[in-house]
Write a protein that holds these residues in place. Structure first.
Motif, PDB file in Angstrom:
ATOM      1  N   GLU A 195      88.518  12.891 -10.607  1.00 30.88           N
ATOM      2  CA  GLU A 195      87.506  12.156  -9.844  1.00 30.88           C
ATOM      3  C   GLU A 195      87.669  12.404  -8.343  1.00 30.88           C
ATOM      4  O   GLU A 195      86.677  12.565  -7.619  1.00 30.88           O
ATOM      5  CB  GLU A 195      87.618  10.660 -10.146  1.00 30.88           C
ATOM      6  CG  GLU A 195      87.157  10.284 -11.546  1.00 30.88           C
ATOM      7  CD  GLU A 195      87.472   8.846 -11.892  1.00 30.88           C
ATOM      8  OE1 GLU A 195      86.742   8.274 -12.722  1.00 30.88           O
ATOM      9  OE2 GLU A 195      88.464   8.286 -11.356  1.00 30.88           O
ATOM     10  N   LYS A 196      88.914  12.446  -7.897  1.00 24.98           N
ATOM     11  CA  LYS A 196      89.160  12.683  -6.470  1.00 24.98           C
ATOM     12  C   LYS A 196      88.683  14.076  -6.062  1.00 24.98           C
ATOM     13  O   LYS A 196      88.057  14.251  -5.010  1.00 24.98           O
ATOM     14  CB  LYS A 196      90.651  12.545  -6.159  1.00 24.98           C
ATOM     15  CG  LYS A 196      91.170  11.111  -6.259  1.00 24.98           C
ATOM     16  CD  LYS A 196      92.670  11.054  -5.994  1.00 24.98           C
ATOM     17  CE  LYS A 196      93.209   9.643  -6.117  1.00 24.98           C
ATOM     18  NZ  LYS A 196      94.672   9.582  -5.908  1.00 24.98           N
ATOM     19  N   ASN A 197      88.970  15.076  -6.899  1.00 22.33           N
ATOM     20  CA  ASN A 197      88.581  16.446  -6.559  1.00 22.33           C
ATOM     21  C   ASN A 197      87.064  16.635  -6.638  1.00 22.33           C
ATOM     22  O   ASN A 197      86.485  17.399  -5.858  1.00 22.33           O
ATOM     23  CB  ASN A 197      89.306  17.441  -7.467  1.00 22.33           C
ATOM     24  CG  ASN A 197      90.777  17.577  -7.094  1.00 22.33           C
ATOM     25  OD1 ASN A 197      91.169  17.304  -5.963  1.00 22.33           O
ATOM     26  ND2 ASN A 197      91.611  17.982  -8.039  1.00 22.33           N
ATOM     27  N   LYS A 198      86.415  15.941  -7.583  1.00 20.97           N
ATOM     28  CA  LYS A 198      84.949  15.992  -7.633  1.00 20.97           C
ATOM     29  C   LYS A 198      84.354  15.334  -6.396  1.00 20.97           C
ATOM     30  O   LYS A 198      83.369  15.804  -5.832  1.00 20.97           O
ATOM     31  CB  LYS A 198      84.443  15.288  -8.895  1.00 20.97           C
ATOM     32  CG  LYS A 198      84.551  16.115 -10.162  1.00 20.97           C
ATOM     33  CD  LYS A 198      83.886  15.409 -11.336  1.00 20.97           C
ATOM     34  CE  LYS A 198      83.900  16.288 -12.583  1.00 20.97           C
ATOM     35  NZ  LYS A 198      83.241  15.606 -13.731  1.00 20.97           N
ATOM     36  N   GLY A 203      91.825  21.208  11.693  1.00 22.36           N
ATOM     37  CA  GLY A 203      91.476  19.865  11.236  1.00 22.36           C
ATOM     38  C   GLY A 203      91.560  19.797   9.720  1.00 22.36           C
ATOM     39  O   GLY A 203      91.240  20.773   9.041  1.00 22.36           O
ATOM     40  N   ILE A 204      92.002  18.660   9.193  1.00 18.00           N
ATOM     41  CA  ILE A 204      92.110  18.489   7.743  1.00 18.00           C
ATOM     42  C   ILE A 204      91.617  17.097   7.369  1.00 18.00           C
ATOM     43  O   ILE A 204      92.008  16.095   7.984  1.00 18.00           O
ATOM     44  CB  ILE A 204      93.564  18.659   7.254  1.00 18.00           C
ATOM     45  CG1 ILE A 204      94.055  20.085   7.525  1.00 18.00           C
ATOM     46  CG2 ILE A 204      93.679  18.356   5.762  1.00 18.00           C
ATOM     47  CD1 ILE A 204      95.511  20.305   7.174  1.00 18.00           C
ATOM     48  N   PHE A 205      90.747  17.045   6.361  1.00 18.19           N
ATOM     49  CA  PHE A 205      90.237  15.778   5.842  1.00 18.19           C
ATOM     50  C   PHE A 205      90.592  15.683   4.368  1.00 18.19           C
ATOM     51  O   PHE A 205      90.438  16.645   3.622  1.00 18.19           O
ATOM     52  CB  PHE A 205      88.722  15.688   6.036  1.00 18.19           C
ATOM     53  CG  PHE A 205      88.304  15.782   7.470  1.00 18.19           C
ATOM     54  CD1 PHE A 205      88.236  14.646   8.260  1.00 18.19           C
ATOM     55  CD2 PHE A 205      87.991  17.008   8.048  1.00 18.19           C
ATOM     56  CE1 PHE A 205      87.873  14.732   9.592  1.00 18.19           C
ATOM     57  CE2 PHE A 205      87.620  17.109   9.379  1.00 18.19           C
ATOM     58  CZ  PHE A 205      87.566  15.960  10.154  1.00 18.19           C
ATOM     59  N   SER A 206      91.071  14.520   3.956  1.00 14.16           N
ATOM     60  CA  SER A 206      91.523  14.338   2.580  1.00 14.16           C
ATOM     61  C   SER A 206      90.812  13.141   1.959  1.00 14.16           C
ATOM     62  O   SER A 206      89.944  12.518   2.567  1.00 14.16           O
ATOM     63  CB  SER A 206      93.043  14.139   2.540  1.00 14.16           C
ATOM     64  OG  SER A 206      93.391  12.946   3.220  1.00 14.16           O
ATOM     65  N   VAL A 207      91.200  12.804   0.721  1.00 17.58           N
ATOM     66  CA  VAL A 207      90.624  11.660   0.012  1.00 17.58           C
ATOM     67  C   VAL A 207      91.623  10.513   0.009  1.00 17.58           C
ATOM     68  O   VAL A 207      92.838  10.729  -0.054  1.00 17.58           O
ATOM     69  CB  VAL A 207      90.234  12.051  -1.433  1.00 17.58           C
ATOM     70  CG1 VAL A 207      91.453  12.516  -2.211  1.00 17.58           C
ATOM     71  CG2 VAL A 207      89.545  10.893  -2.140  1.00 17.58           C
ATOM     72  N   LYS A 208      91.108   9.306   0.093  1.00 20.99           N
ATOM     73  CA  LYS A 208      91.953   8.113   0.108  1.00 20.99           C
ATOM     74  C   LYS A 208      91.279   7.021  -0.720  1.00 20.99           C
ATOM     75  O   LYS A 208      90.046   6.943  -0.763  1.00 20.99           O
ATOM     76  CB  LYS A 208      92.141   7.643   1.554  1.00 20.99           C
ATOM     77  CG  LYS A 208      93.077   6.465   1.725  1.00 20.99           C
ATOM     78  CD  LYS A 208      93.197   6.097   3.204  1.00 20.99           C
ATOM     79  CE  LYS A 208      94.134   4.918   3.405  1.00 20.99           C
ATOM     80  NZ  LYS A 208      94.223   4.525   4.842  1.00 20.99           N
ATOM     81  N   VAL A 209      92.068   6.221  -1.396  1.00 25.22           N
ATOM     82  CA  VAL A 209      91.534   5.079  -2.149  1.00 25.22           C
ATOM     83  C   VAL A 209      91.654   3.841  -1.270  1.00 25.22           C
ATOM     84  O   VAL A 209      92.744   3.468  -0.852  1.00 25.22           O
ATOM     85  CB  VAL A 209      92.295   4.861  -3.473  1.00 25.22           C
ATOM     86  CG1 VAL A 209      91.684   3.686  -4.235  1.00 25.22           C
ATOM     87  CG2 VAL A 209      92.263   6.123  -4.327  1.00 25.22           C
ATOM     88  N   GLY A 236      99.603  22.182  -1.223  1.00 29.70           N
ATOM     89  CA  GLY A 236     100.147  22.510  -2.530  1.00 29.70           C
ATOM     90  C   GLY A 236     100.166  21.362  -3.505  1.00 29.70           C
ATOM     91  O   GLY A 236     100.830  21.423  -4.535  1.00 29.70           O
ATOM     92  N   GLY A 237      99.436  20.272  -3.198  1.00 31.44           N
ATOM     93  CA  GLY A 237      99.392  19.121  -4.096  1.00 31.44           C
ATOM     94  C   GLY A 237      98.278  19.246  -5.118  1.00 31.44           C
ATOM     95  O   GLY A 237      97.672  20.296  -5.287  1.00 31.44           O
ATOM     96  N   ARG A 238      97.993  18.143  -5.798  1.00 34.15           N
ATOM     97  CA  ARG A 238      96.963  18.151  -6.830  1.00 34.15           C
ATOM     98  C   ARG A 238      95.589  17.816  -6.282  1.00 34.15           C
ATOM     99  O   ARG A 238      94.577  18.065  -6.940  1.00 34.15           O
ATOM    100  CB  ARG A 238      97.330  17.140  -7.932  1.00 34.15           C
ATOM    101  CG  ARG A 238      98.584  17.519  -8.711  1.00 34.15           C
ATOM    102  CD  ARG A 238      98.938  16.464  -9.741  1.00 34.15           C
ATOM    103  NE  ARG A 238      99.239  15.181  -9.121  1.00 34.15           N
ATOM    104  CZ  ARG A 238      99.605  14.084  -9.784  1.00 34.15           C
ATOM    105  NH1 ARG A 238      99.694  14.128 -11.102  1.00 34.15           N
ATOM    106  NH2 ARG A 238      99.867  12.961  -9.149  1.00 34.15           N
ATOM    107  N   GLU A 239      95.541  17.222  -5.083  1.00 32.70           N
ATOM    108  CA  GLU A 239      94.274  16.781  -4.518  1.00 32.70           C
ATOM    109  C   GLU A 239      93.738  17.797  -3.511  1.00 32.70           C
ATOM    110  O   GLU A 239      94.487  18.337  -2.704  1.00 32.70           O
ATOM    111  CB  GLU A 239      94.447  15.416  -3.842  1.00 32.70           C
ATOM    112  CG  GLU A 239      94.859  14.319  -4.796  1.00 32.70           C
ATOM    113  CD  GLU A 239      95.237  13.038  -4.072  1.00 32.70           C
ATOM    114  OE1 GLU A 239      95.067  12.996  -2.834  1.00 32.70           O
ATOM    115  OE2 GLU A 239      95.701  12.099  -4.734  1.00 32.70           O
ATOM    116  N   ASN A 240      92.442  18.025  -3.573  1.00 31.99           N
ATOM    117  CA  ASN A 240      91.797  18.950  -2.651  1.00 31.99           C
ATOM    118  C   ASN A 240      91.618  18.318  -1.272  1.00 31.99           C
ATOM    119  O   ASN A 240      91.415  17.106  -1.150  1.00 31.99           O
ATOM    120  CB  ASN A 240      90.428  19.368  -3.182  1.00 31.99           C
ATOM    121  CG  ASN A 240      90.544  20.390  -4.297  1.00 31.99           C
ATOM    122  OD1 ASN A 240      91.519  21.123  -4.374  1.00 31.99           O
ATOM    123  ND2 ASN A 240      89.561  20.443  -5.172  1.00 31.99           N
TER     124      ASN A 240
END
Length: 344
Positions: free
Chosen positions: A213-216, A301-307, A278-282
């Protein structure tokens, strides 16, 4: 056939595009202003038609909550008894879940009412201001009702934005409205419960968002950010003839932008979607200048996903604005202002 009205601000059309694309081949009639209002037809009559629909999807962004037309559609929906049963809120602007965030929109419309009232008083003979008086009354109604509306929406168990179309479909199936879809689902599932037959314990799904779900979610936002940047580039070219932008989609995970002023390159940018650490999340990475081409993994710059509060949100891990939660629009704006605008 189900009639589904999409209420949104045109600045946030990408969210409406996603929903329309998902329901394209299903038994749903989608109503959007860009298609349903023909030339010289009444915009207000179209907005009032929201009451005649089976359901309304409300794409709640900051632009939406500050738009007179969008809030007029909300007022029309609120005229229905138990209106919360016929709306599907798509909550992009998360600050409405906080009291202080809701207060900001209440005070915004109070100020709008005050400004419009002061402007109207400049008209010497009020009898000449019939339509303006109507707008003043509607603005006052927005001011009086926005707290109730935001309170209702913030109290609902709103799905993740990335899952909204599936959630709407499942709700319609649950209510027996999408019967063909229900039958299809039943056929795919099959009559026999093979897990019970073989006495295999069923998996208990984690309520927390999964890696998939996070990667989608990140893939969808990567696409939306590129869509917004593409529109900004087109407008830049349209308004400035000496600028040209070459956009190349290398693959589904890499897009490059080359900015030319009078034929000379002034900026190059690469957006990439991948596992930066190198983790599981894009993550969504931004590389500038010489890093824009080739496979160099250096990022500006880097943007990631957070809950956050059970919802998936974008988070700036490394950017000019520091570490914070951001919307899709915020990220696109950050990229443009920090990495493009200063160089063009």
């Amino acid at each position: 056939m189900v009639n589904l009205f999409i209420s949104y601000c045109q600045k946030d059309g990408i969210y409406a595009d996603d929903i329309e694309l998902y329901f394209k081949d299903k038994d749903i009639v989608l109503h959007r202003d860009i298609r349903d209002i023909s030339s010289w037809k009444s915009i207000r009559e179209y907005m009032q038609s929201i009451r005649d629909m089976d359901y309304a999807v409300l794409i709640i962004t900051d632009n939406y909550l500050k738009s007179f037309n969008c809030m007029y559609e909300v007022l029309e929906v609120m005229k229905e008894r138990n209106y919360q049963d016929k709306i599907f809120p798509v909550v992009v602007e998360k600050k409405i879940f906080n009291t202080s965030g809701r207060i900001q929109y209440i005070t915004y419309w109070q100020e709008e009412f005050k400004k419009l009232k002061e402007e109207m008083l400049k008209i010497k003979d009020v009898i000449n201001a019939g339509s303006i008086i109507d707008d003043l009354k509607r603005t006052q109604n927005i001011t009086l009702n926005i707290d109730e509306f935001l309170g209702k929406v913030s109290d609902m168990n709103n799905p993740n934005i990335s899952d909204i179309s599936v959630s709407i479909k499942n709700k319609l199936i649950e209510q027996g409205i999408l019967k063909e879809e229900q039958a299809k689902k039943s056929i795919e599932k099959g009559d026999d419960d093979i897990f019970s037959k073989l006495d295999i314990p069923k998996m208990v799904l984690n309520s927390q968002p999964t890696d998939l779900e996070k990667n989608k979610f990140m893939a969808n936002n990567f696409s939306r950010i590129n869509c917004i940047l593409g529109k900004l580039c087109k407008q830049l070219e349209k308004e400035n003839q000496n600028f040209q932008v070459e956009i190349e989609e290398i693959d589904s995970r890499t897009t490059t932008y080359e900015f030319y002023k009078s034929g000379s390159q002034v900026r190059a940018l690469k957006l990439s979607l991948g596992n930066s650490f190198g983790g599981r999340e894009n993550n969504i990475g931004i590389s500038c200048e010489r890093y824009s081409m080739g496979n160099n993994n250096s990022f500006n710059g880097i943007f990631s996903v957070k809950v956050e509060d059970g919802q998936l949100v974008l988070y700036s891990m490394f950017s000019m604005s520091g570490q914070k939660t951001m919307s899709t629009d915020d990220v696109a704006k950050e990229i443009w202002i920090s990495f493009i605008q200063p160089y063009i």
